[in-house]
Design an enzyme around this catalytic site. Structure first.
Site: not given
Ligand code: NDP
Length: 478
Positions: A184, A236-238, A241, A258, A292
């Site tokens: 996804k 994605g976000s902590t 995670g 990650e 990140c």
């Molecule tokens: P998210 O963790 O929400 O998004 C990462 C991915 O997870 C997206 O594909 C998202 O879908 C999906 N997702 C969201 N909620 C769920 C869930 N409950 N179960 C499974 N998958 C899910 O990050 P955000 O985009 O909201 O960013 C927020 C903050 O996170 C940023 O400001 C940054 O600080 C941090 N971040 C860190 C990253 C990294 O590489 N370490 C990458 C991105 C963000 P969708 O796109 O539809 O929300």
């Protein structure tokens, strides 16, 4: 200033992206309409709608997982590694062949400067497929047992900061190890993953081996919790995670996370300062700071702090912000209004808590989501801008007097993804790296990515590694 020549604009043509008005999801080898609400993906540099993208509903997730299971059991899981490698090499080559198209499309959908998508994202994505194709028939020599077996169906959820590159980091090792995939992409950046799906179709991968389903977070959750998935890989976000780890507890699914970071970039007084300035700029302003492992906390030895800060302001003032498709652009658009709001909130907190703000005087475009490169001095460890991931072009500067203090401050974070050390002494590099609680430590450089080097974190930055021999372990039953 009159004797300074202005850059002439050098925009890459958006025609190269072959943008279409509609994109569909990729399920069981076909592009199909999803049962979810279609989403509109936006160019963050102009706020115009780029395309409408069909999204998955839970029923589509179920179909995709079943298709992935079928192709795992009937074809992919038992195919000899040397045969799998041929498909993966083909994908790598086709990414390289379409690199210009992919780079322009990535910059349109994500907002990152074309020089970054062209020189980093797309070549690294291709390199991940090349590298892992090489492993497919050598898994027995990876030090993970004589005949390591795949896990089955991998569910993968990726973020918006490196859309194509993250898809490659996830899909390439999964395929090399004999797993099938349901991925996804992030809601705001689905386009390059769907062009990758086209490449996968043209590379003639058996139907169902890779499925790509755009959708929002709820579809990510649906995929993560589907009982037919054997392994979850999330970047994605902590916060999300942690949610995933909680929901998978006791399920027996293998998991790698990650997550976020708040990396320290430590500059000792013997460092070559001009070189360090380039590394600091690259560390925090590359990809608008949406990284990140960004070097978002600079720790500088007190005796050189003023000199370094002056040099940094001078250098950052020359960064060109604007049209991501212009080849001169250094800092592109922030990926979404939501992310821009989050950056503004944390920058306001920095000012309110008493840090000294300096912002580059560069002009901002009238439309689109932009944030000028910003450096905070006089930051103390308790401030939010020293502790929280800003995920934007904002650097927090702290000082230290002794190497011990530098290491203690660097490690004073709930994260642990990366770190940087700038010094002329090799012994000091080894001393500091040894004490740093971070998955990756760069010395006299920053933000280097290579498929042969394992990448991943400690603590709230997650667990598991991607890339290198170690990264294979996440996709094998060992
Ligand atoms: P998210 O963790 O929400 O998004 C990462 C991915 O997870 C997206 O594909 C998202 O879908 C999906 N997702 C969201 N909620 C769920 C869930 N409950 N179960 C499974 N998958 C899910 O990050 P955000 O985009 O909201 O960013 C927020 C903050 O996170 C940023 O400001 C940054 O600080 C941090 N971040 C860190 C990253 C990294 O590489 N370490 C990458 C991105 C963000 P969708 O796109 O539809 O929300």
């Amino acid at each position: 200033m009159s004797d300074i020549w202005e850059y002439a604009p050098a925009p890459e043509s958006r025609e190269i992206a072959n943008l279409r008005p509609n994109y569909r999801m990729f399920l069981d080898g076909e592009f199909v309409e999803g049962a979810g609400e279609p989403l509109k993906t936006v160019n963050p540099a102009t706020e115009e709608v780029l395309a409408e993208v069909s999204t998955a509903a839970p029923s589509d997730v179920d179909r995709a997982v079943k298709a992935a299971r079928r192709s795992y059991e009937r074809v992919w899981g038992k195919m000899p590694g040397a045969e799998r490698a041929k498909y993966i090499y083909r994908i790598a080559r086709m990414i390289a062949e379409r690199s210009r198209e992919l780079a322009v499309l990535e910059s349109l959908d994500n907002g990152k400067p074309i020089k970054e998508s062209r020189d980093v994202d797309v070549p690294t994505a291709s390199a991940h497929f090349f590298y892992h194709a090489g492993w497919a028939d050598k898994l027995g020599y990876a030090g993970l047992g004589p005949d390591p077996r795949p896990l089955g169906v991998a569910g993968q959820v990726i973020p918006w900061n490196f859309p194509l590159m993250m898809a490659a980091w996830k899909i390439a090792p999964a395929l090399a190890c004999g797993n099938t995939v349901v991925l996804k992409p992030a809601e705001t950046t689905p386009l390059t993953a769907l062009v990758l799906a086209e490449i996968i179709q043209q590379a003639d991968l058996p139907p169902g081996v890779v499925n790509i389903l755009p959708g929002a977070g709820d579809i990510g959750a649906e995929l993560v919790n589907h009982p037919g998935v054997d392994k979850i890989a999330f970047t994605g976000s902590t916060d999300v995670g942690k949610l995933i780890q909680r929901s998978l507890a006791g399920s027996g699914k293998k998991l790698t996370l990650e997550l976020g970071g708040k990396a320290a970039n430590i500059v000792f007084d013997d460092a070559p300062l001009d070189q360090a300035v380039e590394g600091i700029v690259n560390g925090i302003f590359f990809n608008q700071g949406h990284v990140c492992c960004a070097g978002s906390r600079m720790l500088v030895q007190e005796s050189v702090a003023d000199e370094l800060l002056d040099k940094l302001h001078t250098r950052v003032s020359t960064l060109r912000l604007g049209d991501p498709l212009d080849k001169n652009t250094d800092v592109g658009a922030i990926n979404s209004r939501e992310q821009l709001d989050r950056i503004n909130e944390l920058v306001d907190a920095g000012e309110n808590e008493g840090a000294t703000r300096w912002t580059s005087p560069c002009p901002l475009p009238e439309k689109g989501f932009f944030f000028a490169p910003t450096v905070f001095a006089d930051v103390s460890q308790a401030m939010r801008i020293a502790r929280e991931e800003i995920f934007g072009p904002v650097l927090s500067v702290l000082t230290f007097r002794t190497p011990e203090e530098a290491v203690a401050k660097a490690n004073n974070t709930p994260y642990g993804l990366s770190a940087g050390i700038w010094t002329e002494k090799g012994s000091r590099i080894l001393w500091a790296a040894d004490r740093m609680r971070a998955g990756v430590v760069w010395a006299n450089t920053f933000n280097r990515f290579d498929p042969t080097a394992p990448f991943g974190g400690y603590q709230e930055s997650g667990f598991g590694r991607e890339g290198g021999r170690t990264g294979l372990e996440a996709y094998l039953d060992v």
